[in-house]
Scaffold this active site. Structure first.
Site, PDB file in Angstrom:
ATOM      1  N   HIS A 473       2.762  28.028  67.686  1.00  0.00           N
ATOM      2  CA  HIS A 473       2.300  28.645  66.448  1.00  0.00           C
ATOM      3  C   HIS A 473       3.291  28.461  65.307  1.00  0.00           C
ATOM      4  CE1 HIS A 473      -0.789  31.441  68.552  1.00  0.00           C
ATOM      5  NE2 HIS A 473      -1.282  30.267  68.256  1.00  0.00           N
ATOM      6  N   ARG A 580     -11.963  40.585  41.891  1.00  0.00           N
ATOM      7  CA  ARG A 580     -12.660  41.320  42.950  1.00  0.00           C
ATOM      8  C   ARG A 580     -12.281  42.796  42.851  1.00  0.00           C
ATOM      9  NH1 ARG A 580     -10.539  36.662  45.570  1.00  0.00           N
ATOM     10  NH2 ARG A 580     -12.156  35.213  46.298  1.00  0.00           N
ATOM     11  N   ARG A 617     -16.018  41.643  38.602  1.00  0.00           N
ATOM     12  CA  ARG A 617     -17.227  41.902  39.392  1.00  0.00           C
ATOM     13  C   ARG A 617     -17.273  43.369  39.790  1.00  0.00           C
ATOM     14  NH1 ARG A 617     -17.753  38.505  44.748  1.00  0.00           N
ATOM     15  NH2 ARG A 617     -16.108  39.919  45.433  1.00  0.00           N
ATOM     16  N   ASN A 732     -20.512  30.993  49.169  1.00  0.00           N
ATOM     17  CA  ASN A 732     -20.385  31.440  50.555  1.00  0.00           C
ATOM     18  C   ASN A 732     -21.653  32.152  51.002  1.00  0.00           C
ATOM     19  OD1 ASN A 732     -17.821  30.522  50.112  1.00  0.00           O
ATOM     20  ND2 ASN A 732     -16.849  32.523  50.143  1.00  0.00           N
ATOM     21  N   ARG A 743     -22.397  33.494  58.326  1.00  0.00           N
ATOM     22  CA  ARG A 743     -21.181  32.681  58.266  1.00  0.00           C
ATOM     23  C   ARG A 743     -20.054  33.244  59.122  1.00  0.00           C
ATOM     24  NH1 ARG A 743     -18.053  34.685  53.505  1.00  0.00           N
ATOM     25  NH2 ARG A 743     -19.317  36.203  52.388  1.00  0.00           N
ATOM     26  N   CYS A 780     -17.873  30.482  41.921  1.00  0.00           N
ATOM     27  CA  CYS A 780     -16.661  31.226  42.307  1.00  0.00           C
ATOM     28  C   CYS A 780     -16.485  31.297  43.817  1.00  0.00           C
ATOM     29  CB  CYS A 780     -16.679  32.638  41.708  1.00  0.00           C
ATOM     30  SG  CYS A 780     -18.028  33.682  42.308  1.00  0.00           S
TER      31      CYS A 780
END
Length: 845
Positions: A473, A580, A617, A732, A743, A780
């Protein structure tokens, strides 16, 4: 031969109103598919044992427990409906599987308010799961008193024997043989995915590879099989839901356990080619005691000074308090550790980013029964929580370190990492880290993923570890962070003094101390060439976003707060295309007040000034983004339920408070307000009406926009364009709703490709409808940050790209290489194709 009737009294595990099982709003219980019995609408929150017996099953989410009595009867107590989805939140176990209990003994505690808010119902079912031995059930009615009222009287028919009940767990089932497609076998991430899914079933499921077997519910045991690409494995299971478990887990294994097989294969091939073709710097002389050869882990050059990385030992008492107190300490530390690990993933990182995947694997380890079960067993003997946890982790670490597989030996680092993290929380100690100066080359026996992610990238130029290899990792993270690294160094390197001057060649896998002038000159030439290219990229990033033939496309940023907005402007961002606002509402027990919100929005506006656009938003929660303090109803499909603008309209006071805060911040900048998840014109009209009412108190004018995230909004875009000033496409969600694929789905998420022609047509229709009405359109979603998609978006007529902050220079550079007419031609061509693969091939061609 049947001998006689015996009788068993089942006591009420909770106080409350008795509800007939047929009236429970769940067909599995109402139709007695689970078993016959009764339900209680509880007034108390501690579940008591209904009979004497042994705990033979206790769901990991602690919502359901099964006790087998001496007469052979098995009683399930199931708290609430759909509570398995709470994953243990709101529940505290007071006993463990295998414990002997007496009727009236506390089994578990649950938070009634939390369950009522977050589950389908708090109704608790008490059923006989082996009803075949029951001749008749007498059922109580009215009110029940926990531990005192007889809820059920069971008249059992038993064989004349010693009274030992036969087992009714069913036959052992087996899956077909499955050939693993994972390039590195079932390593930490796919093993964690498999274990997490397996824990959803009550059946015992075993994964076998050759003569080795592993509990499929333990990521550590699955990892310890040391499977590789092409290995053949088989699932075996026994239990009431074994068939379903084997079917689900077999599909998961065939699909790579959430690992994007094609991408992983291409990445491995790319890295192999890179390792083969990359030319190392002037050859270091590894025959002297100034050079240390290891394994190339992350390519690149670094010149700096050695900093030895050593952890401090944590002290603790081996003897603890009562089991309940020590167990509470343990699980409190585990929960804090979960929150810490989640916070390590960088803002804006995608789900398949190495940092995110590794952190998800660590989250799975925190729940792994190979760690948790031995710890709790030790707590029962009087050992303290830190002592028990440390011993359990050390046992697993030793087991992994002794494994024949080098890759499995590397996984011991992950267990050490989460072990140290939790132990630090249990002891209150702080993990010591060395002081890093400029141009530090960190040298350690090993680095945990947490340590690696937390390194100050402005000071660390290289990493060397004695442990690990190219699949560790630390290697994966170093590559993703762009830091040259070497693993597998000889232990003698640990004797190097701090501040030793050295050159690290991550491509050749060599650390050269006290480098000679020839080597330094060669490194200097290469670094200067890289610096020139870097400066050119930075300069290009601050140019106006446009194609090489002058077609204007704004490049703005997606941000969470003022700090990210400042970073975005420094990186060449031309504004903020998405703030956001939900970041203010997350990870807290109450919503932010109006003043706190206004201050946050004003801070972002101050970073941008009045010339750059700031799009805020409104609250976008629901679906996969719940809030603890917002009592959203439990929904079978939250993605098709109360989320986005629907939440704001359902909670108008919360909505009004947010709008007032935005209006108060509006004079500080060029603020625009954007509503998410719109699917109907009436939603827009209702939101605008509330906004106009609040503007009577704060009359600053603002522009209004909408997120295009569902096909319904695309279909009515021209009607919506009559009511708003702009649109921003959230690719998305638009992709998942257009393609009808979640998703976040473990098996199908890799198919949610924003370059699918159906998604591109949705974008095309949105742009045409908006432009026909004089309104501009931005993107976006993650697609905007992907340079591969830039030409298509430009060709479709997108006016603005709102991207993650690190992607700003790359997107601007890509724009500057494009010709607008060529982009339009390409876009029109791919709209006629039938798959995302065809679109990607057309772009590459």
């Amino acid at each position: 031969m049947l001998a006689k009737l015996s009788q068993v009294n089942v006591l009420a595990p909770l106080s409350g109103t008795i509800v007939p099982i047929e009236e429970v709003p769940d067909p599995a219980f109402a139709q007695k598919m689970v078993g016959d019995g009764l339900s209680i609408d509880p007034l108390t929150d501690v579940v008591l044992a209904p009979i004497d017996g042994q705990v033979i099953d206790f769901q990991s989410s602690h919502h359901a427990i099964v006790i087998a009595g001496e007469a052979g009867v098995k009683i399930m107590v199931h708290v609430g409906l759909d509570t398995v989805l709470l994953e243990g939140k709101g529940f505290s176990a007071l006993v463990s599987k295998g414990d002997m209990v007496r009727a009236g003994q506390p089994l578990l505690r649950f938070d009634r308010d939390y369950v009522a808010r977050n589950a389908a119902s708090v109704l608790t079912e008490i059923v006989v799961v082996n009803g075949e031995i029951v001749a008749r059930i007498d059922k109580a009615s009215g009110m029940a008193e926990a531990g005192r009222s007889v809820l059920l009287t069971l008249h059992l028919e038993v064989e004349a024997s010693d009274g030992t009940p036969p087992e009714h767990d069913g036959e052992m089932l087996h899956s077909p043989v499955i050939e693993l497609r994972n390039p590195a076998g079932l390593h930490a991430r796919p093993a964690a995915t498999l274990a997490t899914e397996a824990r959803k079933f009550s059946a015992r499921v075993v994964l076998s590879c050759g003569e080795l077997e592993a509990d499929a519910k333990s990521a550590v045991e699955v990892m310890a099989l040391a499977t590789r690409l092409g290995d053949k494995v088989r699932l075996s299971g026994r239990g009431s839901d074994a068939a379903q478990a084997l079917d689900r887990l077999a599909h998961l294994l065939r699909d790579g356990c959430g690992e994007r097989i094609d991408d992983a294969t291409r990445l491995a091939a790319s890295r192999q080619a890179q390792d083969t073709c990359s030319a190392p710097v002037a050859q270091a002389d590894t025959s002297n005691d100034r050079a240390f050869a290891g394994v190339a882990a992350s390519p690149g050059l670094a010149v700096g000074h050695i900093v030895q990385w050593r952890d401090a030992e944590l002290e603790f008492d081996e003897t603890g308090s009562s089991f309940d107190e020590e167990r509470a300490r343990l699980h409190a530390a585990l929960e804090i550790a979960r929150n810490q690990i989640r916070s390590l993933a960088p803002h804006g990182a995608q789900g398949d980013a190495p940092e995110v995947q590794i952190m998800e694997a660590h989250l799975a380890l925190l729940d792994d029964p190979l760690l948790v079960d031995p710890t709790e067993a030790s707590l029962r003997t009087g050992v303290s929580a830190p002592g028990a946890w440390h011993a359990a982790c050390q046992s697993v670490v030793r087991r992994l370190q002794q494994h024949a597989s080098a890759q499995l030996r590397e996984r011991a680092t992950d267990v050490r990492d989460i072990g140290t993290r939790v132990l630090t929380l249990l002891t209150g100690g702080k993990r010591s880290t060395p002081v890093l100066g400029d141009r530090s080359i960190v040298l350690a026996h090993d680095l945990t993923p947490s340590d690696t992610v937390s390194l100050d990238r402005s000071k660390v130029v290289g990493i060397c570890t004695v442990a690990g290899g190219p699949t560790s990792h630390v290697a994966i993270l170093a590559r993703s962070m762009g830091i040259p690294a070497i693993c597998g160094m000889p232990a003698a390197a640990l004797s190097l003094s701090d501040s030793t001057f050295a050159v690290l060649d991550g491509t050749a896998g060599v650390l050269q101390t006290d480098p000679d002038p020839t080597l330094l000159a060669d490194v200097g030439r290469r670094q200067e060439a890289a610096a020139v290219q870097h400066r050119a990229n930075q300069q290009a990033a601050h140019r106006i976003g446009s194609t090489r033939d002058g077609h204007r496309v704004e490049v703005v940023a997606n941000v969470r707060d003022a700090a990210e907005a400042r970073e975005a402007m420094a990186s060449g961002g031309e504004g903020v295309g998405l703030l956001r606002s939900e970041f203010l509402f997350e990870d807290r027990t109450a919503p932010p007040d109006e003043d706190e919100q206004a201050a946050a929005y004003q801070a972002v506006a101050a970073e941008l000034g009045t010339q750059r656009r700031l799009i805020v938003r409104t609250l976008d929660v629901g679906g996969d983004k719940p809030l603890r303090y917002l009592p959203l109803p439990k929904e079978d499909n939250p993605f098709l339920g109360l989320r986005g603008i629907r939440v704001s309209l359902a909670y108008p006071e919360l909505f009004r408070s947010q709008l007032r805060a935005m209006l108060r911040a509006a004079p500080a900048g060029n603020l625009h307000i954007m509503f998410p998840m719109v699917s109907d014109l009436d939603e827009v009209l209702a939101a605008k009406c509330i906004l106009r009412e609040e503007q009577m108190k704060y009359p600053h004018p603002v522009k209004i926009g909408l997120m295009i995230e569902v096909p319904a909004a695309v279909a009515i875009v021209e009607a919506l364009a009559q009511e708003v000033d702009f649109f921003s496409i959230g690719t998305n969600d638009l992709a998942q709703y257009t393609l009808a694929i979640d998703r976040g789905h473990a098996k199908l998420s890799s198919q949610v490709d924003t370059l699918h022609p159906a998604v591109l047509k949705m974008i095309d229709l949105t742009v045409k409808g908006a432009h026909a009405n004089g309104k501009w359109v931005g993107v976006c979603g993650a697609m905007a940050s992907d340079p591969v998609a830039t030409a298509i978006l430009v060709g479709l007529g997108i006016d603005e790209l709102s991207v993650s902050v690190p992607a700003i220079p790359a997107i601007k550079a890509e724009l500057s290489r494009l010709d607008f007419e060529a982009c339009r031609t390409l876009a029109q061509r791919v709209l006629k194709l039938g798959s995302a693969a065809q679109v990607r091939a057309a772009i590459a061609g």
